[in-house]
Design an enzyme around this catalytic site. Structure first.
Site, PDB file in Angstrom:
ATOM      1  N   ARG A   1       0.958  -1.147  -0.017  1.00  0.00           N
ATOM      2  CA  ARG A   1       0.126   0.049   0.151  1.00  0.00           C
ATOM      3  C   ARG A   1       0.783   1.261   0.020  1.00  0.00           C
ATOM      4  NH1 ARG A   1      -2.077   0.942   4.654  1.00  0.00           N
ATOM      5  NH2 ARG A   1      -3.369  -0.990   5.121  1.00  0.00           N
TER       6      ARG A   1
ATOM      7  N   ASP B   1      -4.497  25.101  -4.399  1.00  0.00           N
ATOM      8  CA  ASP B   1      -4.854  24.139  -5.442  1.00  0.00           C
ATOM      9  C   ASP B   1      -4.468  24.970  -6.558  1.00  0.00           C
ATOM     10  OD1 ASP B   1      -5.920  22.965  -7.632  1.00  0.00           O
ATOM     11  OD2 ASP B   1      -8.044  22.515  -6.514  1.00  0.00           O
TER      12      ASP B   1
ATOM     13  N   TYR C   1     -13.061  25.591  -6.115  1.00  0.00           N
ATOM     14  CA  TYR C   1     -13.750  24.386  -6.760  1.00  0.00           C
ATOM     15  C   TYR C   1     -15.002  23.895  -5.681  1.00  0.00           C
ATOM     16  CZ  TYR C   1     -13.982  19.607  -8.600  1.00  0.00           C
ATOM     17  OH  TYR C   1     -14.264  18.345  -9.143  1.00  0.00           O
TER      18      TYR C   1
ATOM     19  N   LYS D   1      -6.035  16.127 -14.315  1.00  0.00           N
ATOM     20  CA  LYS D   1      -6.166  17.325 -15.601  1.00  0.00           C
ATOM     21  C   LYS D   1      -4.885  17.356 -16.215  1.00  0.00           C
ATOM     22  CE  LYS D   1     -10.070  18.457 -13.378  1.00  0.00           C
ATOM     23  NZ  LYS D   1     -11.133  17.408 -13.593  1.00  0.00           N
TER      24      LYS D   1
HETATM   25  C1  LIG Z   1      -9.671  23.120  -9.644  1.00  0.00           C
HETATM   26  C2  LIG Z   1      -9.941  21.749  -9.540  1.00  0.00           C
HETATM   27  N1  LIG Z   1      -9.498  21.047  -8.402  1.00  0.00           N
HETATM   28  C3  LIG Z   1      -9.702  19.846  -8.126  1.00  0.00           C
HETATM   29  C4  LIG Z   1     -10.341  18.974  -8.819  1.00  0.00           C
HETATM   30  C5  LIG Z   1     -10.533  17.641  -8.599  1.00  0.00           C
HETATM   31  O1  LIG Z   1      -9.878  16.725  -9.319  1.00  0.00           O
HETATM   32  P1  LIG Z   1     -10.576  15.274  -9.273  1.00  0.00           P
HETATM   33  O2  LIG Z   1     -11.656  15.040 -10.478  1.00  0.00           O
HETATM   34  O3  LIG Z   1      -9.387  14.393  -9.540  1.00  0.00           O
HETATM   35  O4  LIG Z   1     -11.054  14.830  -7.788  1.00  0.00           O
HETATM   36  C6  LIG Z   1     -11.075  19.664 -10.030  1.00  0.00           C
HETATM   37  C7  LIG Z   1     -11.855  18.847 -10.924  1.00  0.00           C
HETATM   38  O5  LIG Z   1     -12.473  19.232 -11.732  1.00  0.00           O
HETATM   39  C8  LIG Z   1     -10.779  20.918 -10.298  1.00  0.00           C
HETATM   40  O6  LIG Z   1     -11.208  21.552 -11.395  1.00  0.00           O
END
Ligand SMILES: Cc1ncc(COP(=O)(O)O)c(C=O)c1O
Length: 387
Positions: A50, A176, A103, A201
């Protein structure tokens, strides 16, 4: 020995592996240890699968180089990276300041889980000057969580200044940085304590793997993040780690193309009579362009624009007339996508007038002229319904 026993142990474990360009993808929950002393020697041996095997370790090393980090932890998705980082670093009685343009699923996690565990969550206006934000923080504030640019509407914040002021008050900062992908913006170099990204992404880049990462420079923070992974029992697969590493190899060339095409499309959109405003920090004249110019080395394919006010049927007609752009909530892959954003603004505490319905575009790797022609078709459909 009987066949049962022989079949369990037959088939040689490889000795030294030949070298390939990528790391081996090891599959294994069980890790075989070399001797009895190694059984309880967690400091020198990975004792269980893990913890991650070769591909995961290679990805962590490569991401540490990208982010300028001492250590990187991996999570099964981007939102898991954010929630995991918050769970690892906050405790009951703490307060967290979260940017209002965050987000949306992060807000959902904060409002449901963090609050349930006794963490106070307060949202702040992305436009608040760093000095006012930090001076106004209560003594219980342990972390400021930023996202630059803000989700959907692309507000820029001076993350370096916020980090500097927060540090002086003993407040952690986390960002983020999915838009910057660790490439065009490096939060840790600007003094931010933890850089989080949805690798799903741009690092993955092909819209087919979920993963998230948290990167830090302070060894004590790296340790707390790693402990958090261990406590929660999270793991990512070797195949997924390998896919992320493959994406990482071409990240700079893809990002350059996303940026170039997105800027071209955005500049064209700005000239169209149906368009009210552009929200793209790398486009001269857009909000936040000064911070982007100073702090960022580039941009990506994600931005938004608003249409001049019209009935909802016109917005739907615009989206439904698009043929190359898919309608989808993600971004960062090779394909172009569009969404209408306004329903997501309802949860925000600080409401703004964006000039009309807001459309977010992800500009993929298609030829920009084809994308422009597709958008023109959408705008024609919009104009037909706008009257
Ligand atoms: C700015 C941002 N942070 C985090 C995420 C989350 O990523 P995940 O879909 O891998 O959970 C997204 C997804 O759209 C996002 O747009």
């Amino acid at each position: 020995m009987s066949d049962e026993t022989r079949l369990i142990h037959a088939g040689k474990l490889p000795g030294a592996l030949v070298r390939t360009v990528g790391p081996p993808i090891q599959k294994g929950s069980t890790v075989l240890l070399p001797n009895a002393a190694a059984l309880y020697d967690d400091d020198n041996f990975i004792t269980y699968g893990r913890a991650g095997l070769s591909a995961q370790a290679s990805l962590q090393d490569a991401l540490a180089v990208l982010e300028g980090a001492v250590g990187v932890t991996l999570y099964p998705s981007g939102i898991a990276a954010i929630s995991g980082m918050l769970m690892a670093l906050l405790k009951a009685g703490d307060e967290i300041l979260v940017v209002d343009t965050v987000y949306k699923p992060v807000r959902r996690f904060c409002d449901s889980v963090l609050k349930r565990f006794g963490v106070k969550v307060s949202y702040y206006d992305a436009a608040l000057p760093p000095e006012d934000l930090v001076a106004g923080a209560s003594d219980a504030v342990r972390m400021i969580f930023m996202e630059t640019p803000g989700s959907l509407t692309f507000e820029m914040q001076d993350m370096g200044r916020i980090a500097e002021l927060a540090r002086a008050r003993g407040i952690l900062t986390a960002a983020d940085n999915t838009w910057g992908a660790g490439l065009t913006y490096k939060p840790l170099a600007h003094g931010v304590d933890v850089s989080v990204q949805a690798l799903t992404k741009y690092v993955g880049g092909h819209s087919d793997v979920f993963m998230g990462s948290a990167a830090a420079r302070d060894p004590a923070l790296v340790r707390r993040l790693a402990d958090g992974i261990n406590h929660m029992g999270w793991a990512v697969s070797g195949e997924d780690a390998y896919a992320m590493l493959r994406g990482l190899r071409t990240l700079p060339v893809r990002m350059a193309r996303h940026q170039e095409s997105a800027l071209r499309v955005a500049a064209w959109l700005r000239e169209q009579p149906e368009v009210a405003a552009l929200y793209h920090p790398a486009l001269p004249g857009c909000p936040g362009h000064d911070i982007w110019t100073r702090d960022f080395k580039g941009a990506c394919g994600l931005f938004a624009f608003s249409l001049k006010p019209a009935p909802q049927a016109a917005v739907d007609a615009f989206l439904d007339a698009l043929h190359i752009f898919g309608l989808g909530f993600s971004w960062g892959g090779f394909e172009s996508l569009a969404i209408w954003c306004d329903p997501q603004f309802k949860v925000r505490g600080f409401q703004r007038d964006y000039g009309g319905p807001v459309i977010r575009l992800h500009i993929g790797l298609e030829a920009p002229d084809d994308l422009i022609a597709d958008l023109r078709g959408g705008l024609d459909a919009y104009a037909d319904r706008a009257v």
